[in-house]
Design an enzyme around this catalytic site. Sequence first.
Site, PDB file in Angstrom:
ATOM      1  N   GLU A  34       2.050  -0.316  -4.720  1.00  0.00           N
ATOM      2  CA  GLU A  34       1.077   0.581  -5.157  1.00  0.00           C
ATOM      3  C   GLU A  34       1.698   1.873  -5.316  1.00  0.00           C
ATOM      4  OE1 GLU A  34      -3.210   2.635  -3.760  1.00  0.00           O
ATOM      5  OE2 GLU A  34      -1.597   2.280  -2.444  1.00  0.00           O
TER       6      GLU A  34
ATOM      7  N   ASP B 132       0.967  -1.164   0.013  1.00  0.00           N
ATOM      8  CA  ASP B 132       0.087   0.059   0.105  1.00  0.00           C
ATOM      9  C   ASP B 132       1.003   1.303  -0.046  1.00  0.00           C
ATOM     10  OD1 ASP B 132      -2.937   0.932   0.255  1.00  0.00           O
ATOM     11  OD2 ASP B 132      -2.020   1.989   2.142  1.00  0.00           O
TER      12      ASP B 132
HETATM   13  C1  GLC Z   1      -4.241   2.933  -0.610  1.00  0.00           C
HETATM   14  C2  GLC Z   1      -5.599   1.980  -0.645  1.00  0.00           C
HETATM   15  C3  GLC Z   1      -6.868   3.057  -0.195  1.00  0.00           C
HETATM   16  C4  GLC Z   1      -6.554   3.375   1.489  1.00  0.00           C
HETATM   17  C5  GLC Z   1      -4.883   4.086   1.206  1.00  0.00           C
HETATM   18  C6  GLC Z   1      -4.464   4.581   2.642  1.00  0.00           C
HETATM   19  O1  GLC Z   1      -4.274   3.995  -1.750  1.00  0.00           O
HETATM   20  O2  GLC Z   1      -5.773   1.360  -1.913  1.00  0.00           O
HETATM   21  O3  GLC Z   1      -7.854   2.217  -0.111  1.00  0.00           O
HETATM   22  O4  GLC Z   1      -7.469   4.335   1.632  1.00  0.00           O
HETATM   23  O5  GLC Z   1      -3.976   3.568   0.515  1.00  0.00           O
HETATM   24  O6  GLC Z   1      -4.078   3.270   3.336  1.00  0.00           O
END
Ligand code: GLC
Length: 546
Positions: free
Chosen positions: A275, A205
């Site tokens: 991500e 994440d």
């Molecule tokens: C990422 C996740 C999202 C979350 C954020 C904070 O972007 O995909 O859903 O709110 O991180 O952890």
Amino acid sequence: MTASPVPLPWWADAVGYEVYLRSFADSDGDGIGDLRGLRERLDYLAWLGVDIVWVTPFFASPMHDHGYDVADYTGVEPLFGSAEDVDALVARAHELGLRVIVDLVPNHSSSEHPWFRQARASRDNPCRDYYIWRDGAPDGGPPNNWVSVFGGPAWTFDDATGQWWLHLFLPEQPDLNWANEAVRAEFDEILRFWLRRGVDGFRIDVAHALVKHPDLPDIPEAARPADPHDIGDAVSRSDWERYDHPYDVDQEGVTEIYRRWREVVEPFGGLLLGEVYLHDPARLARYLNPQDGLHLSFWFKPLHIRWSPEAIREVLRSAVAEVPEHLAWVQGSHDRSRAATRFGGGDLGRGRSLALATLFMGLPGVPFLYMGEELGLDDVAVPPERSQDPIAVRHRAPERARDNCRTPMPWEPVPGHGFTAAGVEPWLPFGDRRPQDTVSVQRDDPSSWLSRWRRLIAVRKSCDLGAPGIDWVDRDGGIVAYRRGRTVFAANCGDASATFALPAGGWRPLFDSAAPAMDGSAGGDRAVTGRLALDAAQAVILQHEG
Ligand code: GLC
């Protein structure tokens, strides 16, 4: 002596699938999806033909951000099940030939994590330095002008200890201090814990944000020219988008963390999928060094473009040019409006989404589906009083709410939709899903969206992707097309029928997004030569004869 060829990693020709756990399948009738529900539906994913199942966070959490606020990185949230349920999920997935990757949230913990509770207890607590604390500005305000991704300031004042803590998301998601070696050591063990438990890797994440500039300088207001391809929606008018981010994300040094994690995961063959939310492929490439970087990163730009051949051409070509083999191709996620909706809604949007997926399938890297994309699902307009997303509930920005793409999977046209028991109110409404939106109805219909997506995935598996290079064979106009080895992938991304010149030779269709049913064999049609005509949003895969 010749060097023996380096074996391809297990994900080299895989297709991935994101399961938003809360909305996939509810086995215990509380209206929230859970681990056992997912296990019971794994057969469907195996039948669909995907290989990697990314499961959103199931760790102990007070759920301020639906699990992206982790209070125990090795404990399972009772709402979702138990540690045994994780073991059973992984075991069943492996029996079916599926791999499971779990969602690691290292940028921040929950404010209810014991580390943060201790950090708040006093300034000299050993856990204080697990987080980022600063004195206020001389005027008594926050230490700098940083903003939260969700809106509002990125700092909250702690009365007890008289300092501010940093949170790039909610105040209940304090950012961890990755400059602290103790934090790094904690996460080495967290990774090992899950790998020993049998998981196949991690979706990381906010992977680009772990390291912050040590001086925490103010960020400048956005100076970027507007991107003509950008969809220009509510997200692009958020607090976050009003600034450039030279100090709060994407800092030098973040890749060192992944170098270290590569050493941790390598003995287990574990996958690191980031991500990395950066729209500049050259910046993204820095995270993907084959020797010691992340194995894969999502490329999110396709989630932000308008539907146009120029935008699609640009978004594919720019990424392939910078990052040849390490991209995870996505057009949807639990954080964005669904692809079918963004691309025009209804059958128009569904057709375009399938056309883009067809283009993804032959690119180097790993295409990922977001749960329900294969059904052609569009957003559900969740009424404000049913909103759950903190962006809507806390920041009163319903236009940015992520609830509309997070509603439960419609499995069957029955009360409860096969997601939960009849009569149970799910955590988000089902919306007005029609029988033909459901898995059970589409599964039996060879002309359904689901059947087409399934054929597409099967064709990706069967066609010859051996050749590394991509040769873009479109010129301009509505059709986007490339050749990889003996295979051509083409989609009409314009608004009208169009033709383009195929490379020399005869080309046999393997997949046609518009063909209602090509039976199990997917193809067998006569070879095409010369010019190929495609309707708007029609996409094909063709193989060279001979
Ligand atoms: C990422 C996740 C999202 C979350 C954020 C904070 O972007 O995909 O859903 O709110 O991180 O952890």
